[in-house]
Design a protein around this motif. Sequence first.
Motif, PDB file in Angstrom:
ATOM      1  N   ASP A   1      82.079  57.518 -17.545  1.00 13.98           N
ATOM      2  CA  ASP A   1      80.823  56.873 -17.192  1.00 13.98           C
ATOM      3  C   ASP A   1      79.779  57.403 -18.174  1.00 13.98           C
ATOM      4  O   ASP A   1      79.268  58.512 -18.009  1.00 13.98           O
TER       5      ASP A   1
ATOM      6  N   ASN B   1      80.302  50.292 -13.417  1.00 12.18           N
ATOM      7  CA  ASN B   1      81.310  51.125 -12.752  1.00 12.18           C
ATOM      8  C   ASN B   1      82.134  50.324 -11.739  1.00 12.18           C
ATOM      9  O   ASN B   1      83.327  50.590 -11.563  1.00 12.18           O
TER      10      ASN B   1
ATOM     11  N   LYS C   1      72.126  51.998 -19.154  1.00 14.83           N
ATOM     12  CA  LYS C   1      70.734  52.431 -19.367  1.00 14.83           C
ATOM     13  C   LYS C   1      70.103  52.055 -20.725  1.00 14.83           C
ATOM     14  O   LYS C   1      69.260  51.190 -20.778  1.00 14.83           O
TER      15      LYS C   1
ATOM     16  N   SER D   1      73.815  46.314 -15.047  1.00 17.91           N
ATOM     17  CA  SER D   1      73.358  47.636 -14.618  1.00 17.91           C
ATOM     18  C   SER D   1      74.520  48.619 -14.686  1.00 17.91           C
ATOM     19  O   SER D   1      75.685  48.217 -14.872  1.00 17.91           O
ATOM     20  N   GLY D   2      74.193  49.886 -14.492  1.00 16.22           N
ATOM     21  CA  GLY D   2      75.213  50.930 -14.520  1.00 16.22           C
ATOM     22  C   GLY D   2      76.176  50.837 -13.354  1.00 16.22           C
ATOM     23  O   GLY D   2      77.394  50.997 -13.513  1.00 16.22           O
ATOM     24  N   THR D   3      75.631  50.599 -12.176  1.00 16.05           N
ATOM     25  CA  THR D   3      76.504  50.555 -11.005  1.00 16.05           C
ATOM     26  C   THR D   3      77.490  49.391 -11.132  1.00 16.05           C
ATOM     27  O   THR D   3      78.666  49.511 -10.798  1.00 16.05           O
TER      28      THR D   3
ATOM     29  N   GLU E   1      81.736  61.762 -15.885  1.00 17.15           N
ATOM     30  CA  GLU E   1      80.564  61.715 -16.757  1.00 17.15           C
ATOM     31  C   GLU E   1      80.699  62.868 -17.754  1.00 17.15           C
ATOM     32  O   GLU E   1      80.851  64.016 -17.320  1.00 17.15           O
TER      33      GLU E   1
ATOM     34  N   VAL F   1      76.969  55.776 -18.797  1.00 11.56           N
ATOM     35  CA  VAL F   1      75.757  55.013 -18.498  1.00 11.56           C
ATOM     36  C   VAL F   1      74.518  55.794 -18.946  1.00 11.56           C
ATOM     37  O   VAL F   1      73.577  55.215 -19.492  1.00 11.56           O
ATOM     38  N   GLN F   2      74.532  57.107 -18.763  1.00 15.05           N
ATOM     39  CA  GLN F   2      73.390  57.933 -19.160  1.00 15.05           C
ATOM     40  C   GLN F   2      73.612  58.622 -20.511  1.00 15.05           C
ATOM     41  O   GLN F   2      72.691  58.753 -21.307  1.00 15.05           O
TER      42      GLN F   2
ATOM     43  N   PHE G   1      77.273  61.114 -10.292  1.00 13.25           N
ATOM     44  CA  PHE G   1      76.524  59.937  -9.863  1.00 13.25           C
ATOM     45  C   PHE G   1      77.056  58.724 -10.604  1.00 13.25           C
ATOM     46  O   PHE G   1      77.092  58.708 -11.834  1.00 13.25           O
ATOM     47  N   HIS G   2      77.475  57.709  -9.847  1.00 16.12           N
ATOM     48  CA  HIS G   2      78.027  56.517 -10.487  1.00 16.12           C
ATOM     49  C   HIS G   2      77.333  55.239 -10.049  1.00 16.12           C
ATOM     50  O   HIS G   2      77.684  54.156 -10.523  1.00 16.12           O
TER      51      HIS G   2
END
Length: 379
Positions: A212, A104, A241, A99-101, A179, A214-215, A127-128
């Motif tokens: 980050d 990180n 993601k 997962s993203g979290t 981000e 992730v998105q 958001f992380h």
Amino acid sequence: MSTVLDTALLPTYPATKVTFVEGDGVWLTDDAGRRYLDFAGGIAVVGLGHRHPAPLAAAHAQLDKLWHASNLFGTEPARALAQRLSDRFGGAQVFFCNSGTEANEAALKYARKATGKPGVIALEQSFHGRTMGALSVTGQPAKRAAFEPLVPGARFAQPNDVESLLAAASDDVGLVLLEPILGEGGVIPLEPGFVAAAAALADRLGALLAFDEVQTGVGRTGTFFAFEQLGIRPQLVTLAKALANGLPIGCLLVADDALGAFVPGDHGSTFGGNPVSCAAGIAVCDTIDDELLMSVRANGERLLAGLATLPGVVDTRGAGHLVGAELSGPAQPLLDAALDAGLVCLTSGANVLRLAPPLVAQPEDVERALEILTEAAAR
Ligand SMILES: *Cc1c(COP(=O)(O)O)cnc(C)c1O
């Protein structure tokens, strides 16, 4: 549509009005058989669209071969996906998680081990993730407040404000975490000058620079990594993601010039590098070519231009298939009206409508979405 009470699920999300049972490309179908144009993409996850044939076939084939062997042994899909990501990055090693979290968390631990310093500079509105470490560096006090005390050492600067960035500097900072576009905090793209200042600051402090992604990663902004458009190459990148088009996966990339901190025993994940997820990830990487990325950039321009003409829109921001329209008031009513009219959208903060359609969305899908939004905004 009536609200479904999910009585056996902990209520960490708002009650749902729609239950989706099937997806196909940019379309979703609910349990009443109604079709919706999906401009949320499962929150920027279903990058190639629902049931894209390439990851679908790769995951099916891997399901028939081997599901899990643990990281005590080698598996082919994890090695091959790591190699593809290293090639895209231009020289890196990869840690896989789910997962993203978690990605990180791995970055936080890596920077701590590499630098010996606990401080982290992150951004307000960032958001992380939701686990304790990632939450500690998430610049949204409302998400943090009920869970204090968190991991100490986080320092927050304002996005695109070099002065506040420099004010956050301290000798104990081992990680600068950004981000490229703040995806949950209002779709705020970082300016190249700000990112260059952050890179210079990280260098001066002996800290690692992490993006980050992730998105923003895996093609979403029109390049495989969003940082390619910023002219700065970080030491660490996190992805999650869209990497396996909807199967759970996350990863930390460590650039060749920052390798060496993790040794066996320092970190791990039982499910990390899952063969089925990695097989889908390989197919995703192999499907994202220059033609697709060019189409993502062109659709992004059209979306930004179209959103700017909607009533109530005061600003439009973003790139490729990650765009936001800031409204003069809350975005939720527009989101609800669009859903009623058959278009699935997202918010990003209270006043920003966010669109994150699958990368395979065609110009006619973009026009249809803009039509629906225009009608919904006029209501
Ligand atoms: C979604 C997101 C995360 C968290 O990912 P999870 O898979 O939900 O843990 C972290 N960072 C960014 C930028 C995100 O968009």
